[in-house]
Design a protein around this motif. Structure first.
Motif, short mmCIF file in Angstrom:
data_model
loop_
_atom_site.label_atom_id
_atom_site.label_comp_id
_atom_site.label_asym_id
_atom_site.label_seq_id
_atom_site.Cartn_x
_atom_site.Cartn_y
_atom_site.Cartn_z
N GLY A 210 -2.96 -30.51 -103.85
CA GLY A 210 -1.72 -31.28 -103.80
C GLY A 210 -0.96 -31.02 -102.52
O GLY A 210 -0.49 -31.95 -101.86
N LEU A 211 -0.86 -29.74 -102.14
CA LEU A 211 -0.14 -29.41 -100.91
C LEU A 211 -0.86 -29.99 -99.70
O LEU A 211 -0.23 -30.54 -98.80
CB LEU A 211 -0.01 -27.87 -100.76
N LEU A 212 -2.20 -29.87 -99.69
CA LEU A 212 -2.98 -30.41 -98.58
C LEU A 212 -2.72 -31.91 -98.44
O LEU A 212 -2.48 -32.42 -97.34
CB LEU A 212 -4.47 -30.12 -98.80
N ALA A 213 -2.74 -32.62 -99.57
CA ALA A 213 -2.49 -34.07 -99.54
C ALA A 213 -1.08 -34.36 -99.04
O ALA A 213 -0.87 -35.26 -98.21
CB ALA A 213 -2.69 -34.65 -100.94
N LEU A 214 -0.11 -33.59 -99.53
CA LEU A 214 1.29 -33.78 -99.11
C LEU A 214 1.44 -33.62 -97.60
O LEU A 214 2.06 -34.43 -96.92
CB LEU A 214 2.18 -32.78 -99.85
N MET A 215 0.83 -32.56 -97.06
CA MET A 215 0.94 -32.30 -95.62
C MET A 215 0.22 -33.37 -94.82
O MET A 215 0.71 -33.82 -93.79
CB MET A 215 0.39 -30.90 -95.30
N LEU A 216 -0.96 -33.79 -95.31
CA LEU A 216 -1.70 -34.84 -94.60
C LEU A 216 -0.88 -36.13 -94.52
O LEU A 216 -0.85 -36.79 -93.48
CB LEU A 216 -3.03 -35.10 -95.30
N LEU A 217 -0.22 -36.47 -95.62
CA LEU A 217 0.56 -37.72 -95.65
C LEU A 217 1.73 -37.66 -94.66
O LEU A 217 2.01 -38.64 -93.97
CB LEU A 217 1.07 -37.98 -97.07
N GLN A 218 2.38 -36.50 -94.59
CA GLN A 218 3.50 -36.39 -93.64
C GLN A 218 2.99 -36.33 -92.20
O GLN A 218 3.54 -36.96 -91.30
CB GLN A 218 4.33 -35.14 -93.97
N HIS A 219 1.90 -35.56 -92.01
CA HIS A 219 1.32 -35.36 -90.68
C HIS A 219 0.79 -36.68 -90.12
O HIS A 219 0.82 -36.90 -88.91
CB HIS A 219 0.19 -34.34 -90.79
N SER A 220 0.33 -37.56 -91.01
CA SER A 220 -0.29 -38.82 -90.56
C SER A 220 0.71 -39.70 -89.81
O SER A 220 0.33 -40.61 -89.09
CB SER A 220 -0.85 -39.58 -91.77
N ARG A 221 2.01 -39.40 -89.99
CA ARG A 221 3.03 -40.25 -89.36
C ARG A 221 3.58 -39.66 -88.07
O ARG A 221 4.57 -40.14 -87.53
CB ARG A 221 4.19 -40.46 -90.35
N ARG A 222 2.93 -38.58 -87.57
CA ARG A 222 3.52 -37.84 -86.44
C ARG A 222 3.74 -38.70 -85.20
O ARG A 222 4.67 -38.51 -84.46
CB ARG A 222 2.69 -36.60 -86.11
N ARG A 223 2.83 -39.67 -84.97
CA ARG A 223 2.97 -40.48 -83.75
C ARG A 223 4.06 -41.53 -83.89
O ARG A 223 4.65 -41.97 -82.91
CB ARG A 223 1.63 -41.16 -83.42
N ALA A 224 4.33 -41.93 -85.15
CA ALA A 224 5.27 -43.04 -85.37
C ALA A 224 6.70 -42.57 -85.59
O ALA A 224 7.63 -43.35 -85.50
CB ALA A 224 4.80 -43.86 -86.57
N ARG A 225 6.87 -41.26 -85.88
CA ARG A 225 8.19 -40.82 -86.32
C ARG A 225 9.12 -40.46 -85.16
O ARG A 225 10.25 -40.02 -85.37
CB ARG A 225 8.09 -39.65 -87.29
N ARG A 226 8.63 -40.64 -83.95
CA ARG A 226 9.47 -40.33 -82.81
C ARG A 226 9.29 -41.40 -81.74
O ARG A 226 8.17 -41.75 -81.39
CB ARG A 226 9.06 -38.96 -82.25
N ARG A 227 10.41 -41.93 -81.25
CA ARG A 227 10.33 -42.90 -80.17
C ARG A 227 11.40 -42.53 -79.14
O ARG A 227 12.56 -42.39 -79.50
CB ARG A 227 10.56 -44.32 -80.71
N ASP A 228 11.00 -42.34 -77.90
CA ASP A 228 11.92 -41.94 -76.82
C ASP A 228 12.76 -40.74 -77.24
O ASP A 228 13.97 -40.70 -77.01
CB ASP A 228 12.84 -43.11 -76.44
#
Lengths: 380, 117
Positions: A210-228
């Motif tokens: 469960g924790l692995l899945a939770l971290m993967l889901l959050q980590h998968s957005r790393r490129r999109a969660r920051r702009r400039d």
């Protein structure tokens, strides 16, 4: 990247773990391994890379450890145990044993995280200090105290006994999640990635998965969660920037039903709803209710109320927020959520009061301006 | 490694315990001793008399000062200890968990072992 640097990246962790397990000393393991890499930096460019680099490094480190111990003239009786045939590769991966030692419940939570970052993830002391916003000297002292406790109290560097395992795994999971959230919060993707790597090594129990899945889901957005350099909210993120492979892996991990859903698995299931863009608010609200029952956390209650707002409307949501102000009087999300619920009930005056209060508590200028605007327009 | 298992309990409840309760506690300690013996782990231990029988001695301004009572006046008092030989902290904690079913609080302290000679 030089060959020695590549070897350092690949082998440092497992070698460190093996050496700590053998030498029963973090300091000696660290120093000897540094010696071995220094020797490699000198010899490999001249003599070529040995056939088994890890084995080479391990035997050099062991010899250096013997030298150091001989100089210290202590523990002489262990010397024969350390001298082994040259070129012998590590037989087993001791990384897990080291991880369990660093996360031992006999250590304070702060020490566990610091030790794991230093000795399992291989961060430097200044790097860890920066992550936790404390001076280098404070972090160095914390690590020294923790190492001392491991040595003096006899905390073992080995896989825990079966009876101890459930408690010990859950201690490791909470350190890994903290490591992940610290890395996530500070945009240190490699720290977050390290937490994921370590979670993969653990036995596949429901909460670990469960924790692995939770971290993967959050980590998968790393490129999109920051702009400039600015945080981009989930709703505004470019979904094509999400890592589809990681989301798929998480969804597969979650597809196996759990016997009894624990907090990590429930959070992962909620995150999965957001990842696939199916806003099934009734299901999300039900998951939050389970999580609320399990944890009793006011933050969970607040999130549950927001899900209930979408699933069942403002009246039911408002009722869930009763009594929360006493528990988290400084949290600006609470009056902001209450304001939104009141607005949907049509009570614009009360809604404006809540938004104004939320603006007063907001920690950043961006959020403050956003909330003031909501208070003024009264329409959101 | 050698460890001291220091047992702290709410003294009042022990002082006021009836005979049957005391017998039960002593029987539990008997079983704990057997567990230690089966692992060749027992290295000593004692029950201490109530803390109101303690005398505390310290030097203040060059003089020995004696006070009636324990060093710290807390509800939980050190009531006894075991010395055990354990493979590592995990084994010592396993012993402590057994003991914690009988006594309120167990503090596990490694014993400093000085090299012989």
């Amino acid at each position: 990247m030089s060959l020695v640097e590549a070897a350092f990246r690949e082998h440092r962790g497992p070698l460190m773990a093996t050496l700590v397990a053998e030498l029963r000393s973090f300091d000696l393991a660290e120093e000897s391994l540094q010696d071995a890499f220094a020797a490699a930096a000198q010899q490999w460019p001249v003599d070529g890379v040995p056939r088994r680099p890890a084995g080479w490094l391990l035997s050099v480190a062991r010899r250096r450890a013997v030298d150091r111990r001989r100089r210290e003239e202590t523990l002489v009786r262990y010397l024969p145990l350390l001298i082994t045939s040259p070129g012998e590769a590590p037989e087993r991966d001791d990384s897990l044993a080291l991880l369990f030692a660093c996360c031992h419940p006999a250590l304070g939570q702060e020490s566990r995280v610091a030790l794991t970052l230093r000795f399992v993830a291989g961060l430097t002391v200044p790097e860890i200090a920066r992550l936790f916003l404390v001076p280098d000297t404070t972090m160095a002292a914390r690590l020294t105290r923790a190492k001392q406790k491991i040595r003096t109290a006899g905390i073992p560097v080995r896989f825990p006994a079966p009876d101890d395992l459930p408690g010990r795994v859950s201690a490791v999971l909470s350190v890994l999640y903290l490591l992940f959230t610290e890395g996530y919060r500070s945009y240190r993707d490699e720290v977050a990635g390290e937490a994921i790597r370590l979670a993969r090594m653990l036995p596949a129990e429901p909460e670990t998965t469960g924790l692995l899945a939770l971290m993967l889901l959050q980590h998968s957005r790393r490129r999109a969660r920051r702009r400039d350099g600015q945080l981009v909210l989930l709703a505004d993120q470019d979904r094509t920037e999400w890592n589809a492979a990681e989301i798929a892996e998480a969804l597969i991990l979650l597809a196996t039903p759990g016997v009894e859903d624990g907090p990590y698995r429930l959070q992962a299931l909620i995150a999965a709803h957001h990842a696939v863009d199916q806003k099934d608010w009734v299901s999300i609200a039900a998951l939050y209710q389970q999580l609320d029952d399990l944890t009793g956390s006011p933050v969970v209650r607040l999130n549950r109320a927001v899900a209930v707002l979408e699933a069942y409307g403002p009246q039911a949501a408002l009722e869930l927020l009763e009594g929360l102000t006493e528990q988290m009087p400084r949290n600006h999300h609470l009056p902001a959520a209450r304001g939104e619920m009141l607005r949907r009930l049509g009570d614009h005056e009360a809604a404006a009061r809540e938004f104004t209060h939320a603006a007063e508590l907001a920690p950043t200028a961006t959020e403050r301006d956003f909330l003031i605007k909501k208070a003024e327009t009264g329409t959101g | 490694m050698k460890y001291a298992l220091l047992m702290y309990s709410v003294e009042k409840s022990w002082a006021e315990a009836d005979e049957a309760t005391r017998e039960k506690v002593y029987a539990a300690h008997g079983r704990f001793s057997e567990l230690l013996a089966s692992r060749d782990a027992e290295r000593g231990g004692e029950e201490l008399a109530l803390s109101n029988t303690a005398t505390t001695v310290r030097v203040q301004g060059g003089e020995h000062l004696m006070t009636d009572g324990p060093y710290a006046e807390t509800a939980e008092q050190l009531g006894g200890f075991y010395l055990v030989e354990a493979r590592d902290l995990d084994e010592a904690l396993e012993f402590a968990r057994h003991l914690a079913t009988v006594e309120d609080i167990i503090e596990v302290r490694p014993v400093v072992e000085h090299p012989a000679g």
